[in-house]
Design an enzyme around this catalytic site. Structure first.
Site, PDB file in Angstrom:
ATOM      1  N   HIS A  69      32.627   4.589 -15.085  1.00 43.41           N
ATOM      2  CA  HIS A  69      31.969   5.817 -14.620  1.00 43.41           C
ATOM      3  C   HIS A  69      30.649   5.952 -15.367  1.00 43.41           C
ATOM      4  O   HIS A  69      30.635   5.994 -16.598  1.00 43.41           O
ATOM      5  CB  HIS A  69      32.869   7.027 -14.884  1.00 43.41           C
ATOM      6  CG  HIS A  69      32.273   8.335 -14.434  1.00 43.41           C
ATOM      7  ND1 HIS A  69      32.529   8.876 -13.188  1.00 43.41           N
ATOM      8  CD2 HIS A  69      31.434   9.200 -15.050  1.00 43.41           C
ATOM      9  CE1 HIS A  69      31.859  10.022 -13.066  1.00 43.41           C
ATOM     10  NE2 HIS A  69      31.194  10.242 -14.183  1.00 43.41           N
ATOM     11  N   CYS A  72      26.800  11.262 -16.020  1.00 44.58           N
ATOM     12  CA  CYS A  72      25.956  12.140 -15.203  1.00 44.58           C
ATOM     13  C   CYS A  72      26.056  13.520 -15.827  1.00 44.58           C
ATOM     14  O   CYS A  72      27.002  14.258 -15.545  1.00 44.58           O
ATOM     15  CB  CYS A  72      26.447  12.154 -13.758  1.00 44.58           C
ATOM     16  SG  CYS A  72      25.558  13.333 -12.725  1.00 44.58           S
ATOM     17  N   CYS A  85      29.657  13.225  -8.841  1.00 48.05           N
ATOM     18  CA  CYS A  85      30.150  12.629 -10.090  1.00 48.05           C
ATOM     19  C   CYS A  85      31.268  13.446 -10.737  1.00 48.05           C
ATOM     20  O   CYS A  85      32.253  12.873 -11.223  1.00 48.05           O
ATOM     21  CB  CYS A  85      29.004  12.461 -11.079  1.00 48.05           C
ATOM     22  SG  CYS A  85      27.678  11.430 -10.418  1.00 48.05           S
ATOM     23  N   GLN A  88      34.489  13.041  -8.872  1.00 47.12           N
ATOM     24  CA  GLN A  88      34.919  11.639  -9.015  1.00 47.12           C
ATOM     25  C   GLN A  88      35.581  11.419 -10.367  1.00 47.12           C
ATOM     26  O   GLN A  88      36.609  10.746 -10.476  1.00 47.12           O
ATOM     27  CB  GLN A  88      33.704  10.698  -8.918  1.00 47.12           C
ATOM     28  CG  GLN A  88      33.112  10.577  -7.537  1.00 47.12           C
ATOM     29  CD  GLN A  88      33.746   9.454  -6.737  1.00 47.12           C
ATOM     30  OE1 GLN A  88      34.669   8.805  -7.211  1.00 47.12           O
ATOM     31  NE2 GLN A  88      33.264   9.243  -5.531  1.00 47.12           N
ATOM     32  N   ASP A 143      18.873   0.712  -8.262  1.00 44.97           N
ATOM     33  CA  ASP A 143      20.047   0.874  -9.118  1.00 44.97           C
ATOM     34  C   ASP A 143      19.887  -0.068 -10.300  1.00 44.97           C
ATOM     35  O   ASP A 143      19.860  -1.276 -10.131  1.00 44.97           O
ATOM     36  CB  ASP A 143      21.314   0.533  -8.316  1.00 44.97           C
ATOM     37  CG  ASP A 143      22.596   0.913  -9.070  1.00 44.97           C
ATOM     38  OD1 ASP A 143      22.558   1.030 -10.314  1.00 44.97           O
ATOM     39  OD2 ASP A 143      23.625   1.102  -8.397  1.00 44.97           O
ATOM     40  N   ARG A 145      21.891  -0.118 -13.014  1.00 41.44           N
ATOM     41  CA  ARG A 145      23.077  -0.178 -13.848  1.00 41.44           C
ATOM     42  C   ARG A 145      23.553  -1.610 -14.073  1.00 41.44           C
ATOM     43  O   ARG A 145      23.508  -2.436 -13.178  1.00 41.44           O
ATOM     44  CB  ARG A 145      24.210   0.637 -13.212  1.00 41.44           C
ATOM     45  CG  ARG A 145      23.971   2.126 -13.308  1.00 41.44           C
ATOM     46  CD  ARG A 145      25.023   2.896 -12.592  1.00 41.44           C
ATOM     47  NE  ARG A 145      25.007   2.646 -11.162  1.00 41.44           N
ATOM     48  CZ  ARG A 145      25.814   3.260 -10.307  1.00 41.44           C
ATOM     49  NH1 ARG A 145      26.694   4.123 -10.742  1.00 41.44           N
ATOM     50  NH2 ARG A 145      25.738   2.995  -9.025  1.00 41.44           N
ATOM     51  N   LYS A 171      29.940  -3.081  -8.499  1.00 41.16           N
ATOM     52  CA  LYS A 171      30.717  -3.070  -9.744  1.00 41.16           C
ATOM     53  C   LYS A 171      31.679  -4.252  -9.774  1.00 41.16           C
ATOM     54  O   LYS A 171      31.796  -4.945 -10.789  1.00 41.16           O
ATOM     55  CB  LYS A 171      31.506  -1.762  -9.876  1.00 41.16           C
ATOM     56  CG  LYS A 171      30.645  -0.552 -10.196  1.00 41.16           C
ATOM     57  CD  LYS A 171      31.488   0.698 -10.383  1.00 41.16           C
ATOM     58  CE  LYS A 171      30.604   1.925 -10.595  1.00 41.16           C
ATOM     59  NZ  LYS A 171      31.362   3.182 -10.577  1.00 41.16           N
TER      60      LYS A 171
HETATM   61 ZN   LIG Z   1      25.918  12.652 -10.617  1.00 39.66          ZN
END
Ligand SMILES: [Zn+2]
Length: 218
Positions: A69, A72, A85, A88, A143, A145, A171
């Protein structure tokens, strides 16, 4: 086995933390910190359900549910309706408390561009750009990440096989490339609100997330 190229991280501290959410849901997590994470940031792993027990050597036969995760602040802490977020995170914690798993809380705010830049991107979105276009307009990639530290954390926890709780195919792709066996990908629920409908539709369209969003909401 993870590839040799994965730098070794080790567990620094593990400590039990009772969790309580705004809706009254409570559970207890074993929170892990690490030494040796390549980006030097303070990422955490939360062991939940039967994975809140002390770590034992040797992998259990059933791979745990794992959710990376990305932090956020606005959504996780303040319940921002601009994204999904918060819900989630809340869903992931309960599902892992039920079936046993690890939530990897990764300090990569705003798809890796940072908190201030995320707010800049929100301002651009209010002029009509979508979430990915806004990041690009700010000079970032759509993105940014990376799941390298996630793979390091899994290795430190003694896990080479995981059931991935995520709708994001990137991911699973990145973790597999880093030597983690993803035995299956378990979809998360869709947390739709009037304020995040456009955001979720964009994630489904541009990020190839497997979200089942009613067309009327997009
Ligand atoms: Zn968020």
């Amino acid at each position: 086995m993870p590839p040799r190229s994965l730098p070794t991280a080790t567990i620094r501290t593990q400590v039990l933390v009772p969790l309580g959410f705004g809706d009254g849901y409570t559970t207890t997590a074993r929170v892990f910190s690490f030494d040796g994470l390549v980006d030097g940031l303070e990422h955490l792993a939360f062991g939940l359900g039967d994975r809140a027990a002390p770590l034992t050597s040797g992998e259990k036969s059933n791979p745990p549910l794992v959710r990376p995760h990305s932090e956020c602040l606005t959504g996780d802490v303040f319940g921002s309706q601009r994204c999904d977020c918060g819900p989630q995170l809340r869903e992931a914690v309960e599902r892992m408390a039920d079936s046993g798993g690890f939530l990897l809380y990764l300090r990569q705010e705003g798809r890796g561009i940072g908190l201030y830049a995320k707010l800049d991107a929100y301002a651009l979105q209010d002029t009509g750009l979508d979430t990915y276009e806004a990041n690009i307009a700010l000079g970032h990639r759509a993105d940014e990440r990376s799941y390298l530290v996630a793979a390091q954390m899994l290795q430190a926890l003694g896990l080479s096989r995981v059931a991935l709780l995520s709708n994001n195919p990137d991911k699973a792709r990145q973790l597999r490339r880093l030597g983690i066996t993803v035995t299956k990908q378990v979809p998360t629920g869709v947390h739709l609100s009037p304020a995040n409908a456009r955001y979720l539709a964009t994630k489904a369209r541009s990020g190839a997330h497997t979200l089942d969003i009613p067309l009327s909401a997009a």
